[in-house]
Design a protein around this motif. Structure first.
Motif, PDB file in Angstrom:
ATOM      1  N   ARG A  85       3.529  -2.820   1.678  1.00  0.00           N
ATOM      2  CA  ARG A  85       3.163  -3.780   2.716  1.00  0.00           C
ATOM      3  C   ARG A  85       4.253  -4.818   2.986  1.00  0.00           C
ATOM      4  N   SER A  86       4.911  -5.271   1.956  1.00  0.00           N
ATOM      5  CA  SER A  86       5.973  -6.254   2.203  1.00  0.00           C
ATOM      6  C   SER A  86       7.128  -5.621   2.975  1.00  0.00           C
ATOM      7  N   SER A  87       7.373  -4.329   2.752  1.00  0.00           N
ATOM      8  CA  SER A  87       8.393  -3.636   3.534  1.00  0.00           C
ATOM      9  C   SER A  87       7.955  -3.509   4.990  1.00  0.00           C
ATOM     10  N   ASN A  88       6.658  -3.221   5.221  1.00  0.00           N
ATOM     11  CA  ASN A  88       6.123  -3.212   6.584  1.00  0.00           C
ATOM     12  C   ASN A  88       6.397  -4.544   7.276  1.00  0.00           C
ATOM     13  N   TRP A  89       6.116  -5.623   6.556  1.00  0.00           N
ATOM     14  CA  TRP A  89       6.321  -6.960   7.116  1.00  0.00           C
ATOM     15  C   TRP A  89       7.794  -7.215   7.419  1.00  0.00           C
ATOM     16  N   LEU A  90       8.662  -6.840   6.479  1.00  0.00           N
ATOM     17  CA  LEU A  90      10.080  -7.110   6.651  1.00  0.00           C
ATOM     18  C   LEU A  90      10.655  -6.342   7.828  1.00  0.00           C
ATOM     19  N   ARG A  91      10.243  -5.079   7.968  1.00  0.00           N
ATOM     20  CA  ARG A  91      10.820  -4.231   9.005  1.00  0.00           C
ATOM     21  C   ARG A  91      10.166  -4.421  10.365  1.00  0.00           C
ATOM     22  N   GLY A 133       7.163  -6.833  10.879  1.00  0.00           N
ATOM     23  CA  GLY A 133       6.385  -8.045  11.055  1.00  0.00           C
ATOM     24  C   GLY A 133       4.897  -7.910  10.830  1.00  0.00           C
ATOM     25  N   ASP A 134       4.422  -6.697  10.550  1.00  0.00           N
ATOM     26  CA  ASP A 134       2.975  -6.475  10.370  1.00  0.00           C
ATOM     27  C   ASP A 134       2.710  -6.060   8.934  1.00  0.00           C
ATOM     28  N   TYR A 135       2.254  -7.005   8.134  1.00  0.00           N
ATOM     29  CA  TYR A 135       2.032  -6.742   6.714  1.00  0.00           C
ATOM     30  C   TYR A 135       0.966  -5.670   6.497  1.00  0.00           C
ATOM     31  N   ASP A 136      -0.039  -5.619   7.337  1.00  0.00           N
ATOM     32  CA  ASP A 136      -1.187  -4.728   7.134  1.00  0.00           C
ATOM     33  C   ASP A 136      -1.087  -3.410   7.892  1.00  0.00           C
ATOM     34  N   ALA A 137       0.057  -3.105   8.455  1.00  0.00           N
ATOM     35  CA  ALA A 137       0.207  -1.854   9.207  1.00  0.00           C
ATOM     36  C   ALA A 137       0.114  -0.650   8.276  1.00  0.00           C
TER      37      ALA A 137
END
Length: 225
Positions: free
Chosen positions: A90-96, A98-102
């Motif tokens: 999830r943190s990688s989703n957020w970093l790449r 912007g959506d932590y819960d994607a």
């Protein structure tokens, strides 16, 4: 001139430690998988011809080191990314994005069970340990540390892809866990030549002794004497 001599003297002491009687090295191969190494799967990264050539040369040298390690009876440990759709990073989703819960997207690399997760131009031999990770470092959330300790390995050569990311993270954790680390410049690569050059500077400053494939093989031979 004095500073150069000091650096040379330091390097000689570092390498002498690695080849002392009873020294047991290991080769750690990181993420040479289709989604990271096959040019047909890297078009979206926009690699230049020079970067593609450097990547191809690095994969060849990594394969050479695997062959040399087996011939020298140096343990080869394979560290591979295994992205699990049931456990998105999830943190990688957020970093790449912007959506932590994607949820895990269709372009996620090295999804478990897919061809993209397969080793590229090389593969583990029967009995060689394989460590599946879900993030950058081969040590995070895995039993890599325990496997290396159980095998009696007391210094590591870390190779693979990419130099600024998973190779760096794995080598950095290794040195923090008290293993001396050697990284051959010619057995790792990045998708941008400048990024790779910067990664080598960082590795050499804080993490590893830098060398090349031929020097590593020579160190293995000396350690076996």
């Amino acid at each position: 001139m004095s500073d150069l001599r000091d650096r040379q003297d330091l390097r000689e002491r570092q390498l002498a430690h690695l080849t002392r009687p009873g020294s047991r090295p290991a080769l750690v191969v990181v993420d040479v998988q289709r989604d990271f190494a096959d040019p047909d799967r890297l078009t979206e990264y926009g690699l230049t011809p020079a970067a593609l050539s450097a990547l191809d040369q690095a994969v060849t040298r990594i394969r050479d080191l695997v062959d040399a390690a087996r011939a020298a009876e140096v343990p080869v440990v394979w560290v591979e990314l295994g992205s699990d759709p049931a456990r998105p990073w999830r943190s990688s989703n957020w970093l790449r994005g912007g959506d932590y819960d994607a949820p895990m997207g269709p372009d996620e690399p090295c999804v478990l069970g897919t061809s993209g997760a397969e080793w590229y131009r090389m593969r583990p031999a029967e009995g060689e340990p394989r460590v599946v990770k879900r993030a950058y470092s081969g040590f995070l959330g895995t039993d890599l540390r325990e496997r290396l300790r159980a095998a009696g390995c007391d210094w590591l050569t870390v190779v693979g892809l990419t130099s600024e990311c998973c190779v760096y993270a794995t080598a950095q954790d290794a040195v923090q866990l008290d293993w001396p680390v050697v990284v051959p410049r010619d057995a790792t690569a990045a998708y941008d030549l400048d990024v790779h050059a910067a990664a080598l500077v960082q590795l050499g400053l804080n993490v590893a002794v830098l060398g090349d494939t031929d020097e590593v093989v020579d160190l293995w031979k000396k350690a076996a004497q």
